[in-house]
Every structure is written in structure tokens, then in C-alpha cells.
Design a protein around this motif. Sequence first.
Motif, PDB file in Angstrom:
ATOM      1  N   ALA A 193       3.728  11.695  -2.444  1.00  0.00           N
ATOM      2  CA  ALA A 193       4.451  12.950  -2.656  1.00  0.00           C
ATOM      3  C   ALA A 193       5.622  12.757  -3.613  1.00  0.00           C
ATOM      4  CB  ALA A 193       4.946  13.492  -1.312  1.00  0.00           C
ATOM      5  N   ILE A 194       6.335  11.643  -3.452  1.00  0.00           N
ATOM      6  CA  ILE A 194       7.473  11.367  -4.339  1.00  0.00           C
ATOM      7  C   ILE A 194       6.983  11.122  -5.761  1.00  0.00           C
ATOM      8  CG2 ILE A 194       9.319   9.728  -4.867  1.00  0.00           C
ATOM      9  CD1 ILE A 194       9.638   9.327  -1.838  1.00  0.00           C
ATOM     10  N   ALA A 195       5.908  10.327  -5.900  1.00  0.00           N
ATOM     11  CA  ALA A 195       5.358  10.055  -7.236  1.00  0.00           C
ATOM     12  C   ALA A 195       4.873  11.342  -7.896  1.00  0.00           C
ATOM     13  CB  ALA A 195       4.218   9.046  -7.130  1.00  0.00           C
ATOM     14  N   ALA A 196       4.290  12.232  -7.098  1.00  0.00           N
ATOM     15  CA  ALA A 196       3.834  13.520  -7.646  1.00  0.00           C
ATOM     16  C   ALA A 196       5.025  14.354  -8.111  1.00  0.00           C
ATOM     17  CB  ALA A 196       3.038  14.287  -6.589  1.00  0.00           C
ATOM     18  N   GLN A 236      14.125   4.504  -2.882  1.00  0.00           N
ATOM     19  CA  GLN A 236      12.928   5.194  -2.399  1.00  0.00           C
ATOM     20  C   GLN A 236      12.044   5.645  -3.560  1.00  0.00           C
ATOM     21  OE1 GLN A 236      13.891   8.463   0.201  1.00  0.00           O
ATOM     22  NE2 GLN A 236      11.812   8.680   0.964  1.00  0.00           N
ATOM     23  N   VAL A 237      12.678   6.168  -4.618  1.00  0.00           N
ATOM     24  CA  VAL A 237      11.926   6.604  -5.805  1.00  0.00           C
ATOM     25  C   VAL A 237      11.272   5.396  -6.472  1.00  0.00           C
ATOM     26  CG1 VAL A 237      12.102   7.655  -8.089  1.00  0.00           C
ATOM     27  CG2 VAL A 237      13.400   8.605  -6.173  1.00  0.00           C
ATOM     28  N   SER A 238      12.023   4.315  -6.609  1.00  0.00           N
ATOM     29  CA  SER A 238      11.508   3.103  -7.239  1.00  0.00           C
ATOM     30  C   SER A 238      10.301   2.563  -6.474  1.00  0.00           C
ATOM     31  CB  SER A 238      12.612   2.045  -7.313  1.00  0.00           C
ATOM     32  OG  SER A 238      12.130   0.851  -7.884  1.00  0.00           O
ATOM     33  N   SER A 239      10.409   2.512  -5.146  1.00  0.00           N
ATOM     34  CA  SER A 239       9.311   2.002  -4.314  1.00  0.00           C
ATOM     35  C   SER A 239       8.066   2.867  -4.459  1.00  0.00           C
ATOM     36  CB  SER A 239       9.737   1.957  -2.843  1.00  0.00           C
ATOM     37  OG  SER A 239      10.773   1.033  -2.640  1.00  0.00           O
ATOM     38  N   ARG A 256       0.824  -1.203   0.000  1.00  0.00           N
ATOM     39  CA  ARG A 256       0.000   0.000   0.000  1.00  0.00           C
ATOM     40  C   ARG A 256       0.864   1.261   0.000  1.00  0.00           C
ATOM     41  NH1 ARG A 256      -5.217   0.454   1.221  1.00  0.00           N
ATOM     42  NH2 ARG A 256      -5.239  -1.655   2.103  1.00  0.00           N
ATOM     43  N   ALA A 257       0.493   2.247  -0.831  1.00  0.00           N
ATOM     44  CA  ALA A 257       1.259   3.486  -0.935  1.00  0.00           C
ATOM     45  C   ALA A 257       1.025   4.356   0.297  1.00  0.00           C
ATOM     46  CB  ALA A 257       0.849   4.244  -2.188  1.00  0.00           C
ATOM     47  N   THR A 258       2.093   4.991   0.760  1.00  0.00           N
ATOM     48  CA  THR A 258       2.007   5.914   1.882  1.00  0.00           C
ATOM     49  C   THR A 258       1.885   7.338   1.346  1.00  0.00           C
ATOM     50  OG1 THR A 258       4.399   6.236   1.982  1.00  0.00           O
ATOM     51  CG2 THR A 258       3.486   4.365   3.230  1.00  0.00           C
ATOM     52  N   SER A 259       1.652   8.291   2.245  1.00  0.00           N
ATOM     53  CA  SER A 259       1.570   9.690   1.829  1.00  0.00           C
ATOM     54  C   SER A 259       2.916  10.160   1.282  1.00  0.00           C
ATOM     55  CB  SER A 259       1.149  10.561   3.012  1.00  0.00           C
ATOM     56  OG  SER A 259       2.049  10.410   4.091  1.00  0.00           O
ATOM     57  N   ARG A 292      19.131   8.545 -12.662  1.00  0.00           N
ATOM     58  CA  ARG A 292      19.080   9.952 -13.069  1.00  0.00           C
ATOM     59  C   ARG A 292      17.865  10.656 -12.465  1.00  0.00           C
ATOM     60  NH1 ARG A 292      21.353  11.163 -19.102  1.00  0.00           N
ATOM     61  NH2 ARG A 292      23.353  10.137 -18.848  1.00  0.00           N
ATOM     62  N   ILE A 293      16.735   9.958 -12.436  1.00  0.00           N
ATOM     63  CA  ILE A 293      15.538  10.552 -11.836  1.00  0.00           C
ATOM     64  C   ILE A 293      15.767  10.809 -10.356  1.00  0.00           C
ATOM     65  CG2 ILE A 293      13.109  10.151 -11.276  1.00  0.00           C
ATOM     66  CD1 ILE A 293      12.923   8.485 -13.858  1.00  0.00           C
TER      67      ILE A 293
END
Length: 202
Positions: free
Chosen positions: A80-83, A115-118, A73-76, A104-105
Motif C-alpha cells: 500500500a505504501i509503495a502504491a 517505513q517508506v524506505s522499507s 518479504r513485502a507485507t500488504s 521529502r517523500i
Amino acid sequence: MLVTALAILASPVTDIIISFDLEWTGGSHSGAVIAAANVLALLLLGGAAAVASETAASDEEEEDVSHAQTTPRATSEDSAIAAAVDALMTSKDLYKDVDLNLGRIARRLGLPARQVSSAVNRVHGSSVSQYVNGRRIDEARRLLAATDEPITRIMLDAGFLSKSNFNREFRRITGLSPKAWRRKYRPPKGTMPAISLPGKGK
């Protein structure tokens, strides 16, 4: 690291050989010995760098895939990171960079790659590479519907470098080849293209 260590150790060995050459032949072979040692050292260091680069890329891909296999389940914080990733893609058209990858991202965002990948995995339900390709396919569909550009040109403009990869990802997301999609969804000449594209990828 082992190859680099061997290259460093080769330096004193070269000095010993030159010392013997100076004693036995007056240094007549020293130039050749130094040249051969330098070439060998460069080859070893170049090989070590290539292996390290491939290993890093492989580790990054494995990390990306491993996160794509589980979708807790995605957390807040994930949202925020996905946004932030979405905003980066929209404002900079970063997906058009053919060399774009997870590392690079993450560097652009100043966050760890894991963290970005997750976050992308949990929010979008896909790996980072699939997410980026989804963005590229969205752009390709827009260009297919709005322009007369050749498909190969559109493929490159959207950020793909390989035609096989472009066709595979396009079919995965839309269920059609680029040519078939354009034939089906391209509006008649003289009319405006639809704003909302069918089958929009993530």
C-alpha cells in the motif's frame, strides 16, 4: 549542540569583558568587543547548523542504503505504501524535483522515512534513491525517443542535476549510454515512437 552551547556561553563572557573595559578605559573598546563577539557567535552557530545538516543527510542516506541491503518479504502494508509512492510520482511528476529525497517523500505521505524506505525496498527491491532514478531514466528514455532535445536538456528535464550521475544511472538501468540508446531505439522520422520502452527500470 556543543558549539551552540559555547556560543550561548560567550554572551556572559562578553559582558564581563565590557564591564572591565568600562572600568579601565571608560568603554572605549566596547563597540569593537561587541562586534567581535557577534561575528564569532554567528560563525559558531553557522558552523553548527552546517554540521547538523550534513549529519542529518548522512543519516538519511545510511538508512536508505541499509534498507536496500536486505529485502524481506513485502507485507500488504508495504504494498500500500509503495502504491502511494507510485501514485505520488505519477500524479505530481515528483521525481523531476532535483532535491527530492527520502525525507521529502515521507513528509508528502505523512509517514516515517524508515517505513517508506522499507516498503520501497521490499516491493521494488531497490533503495528509494534507485527507485527515483529509475523513474527519471524512464522519463529520459521517453524524451530521447520522442524529441530532438539535446541530451543535457533531457537530463535536466528528467530530474538529474549531474551529468556523471545521469550517465551512470542510465547505463546501470539500460546497459547503454543515453546517446547510444537514442541511436538504437529512436524511431525513424515520420513514425510514432514505441509506447513500451525496452529495459524499463523500476
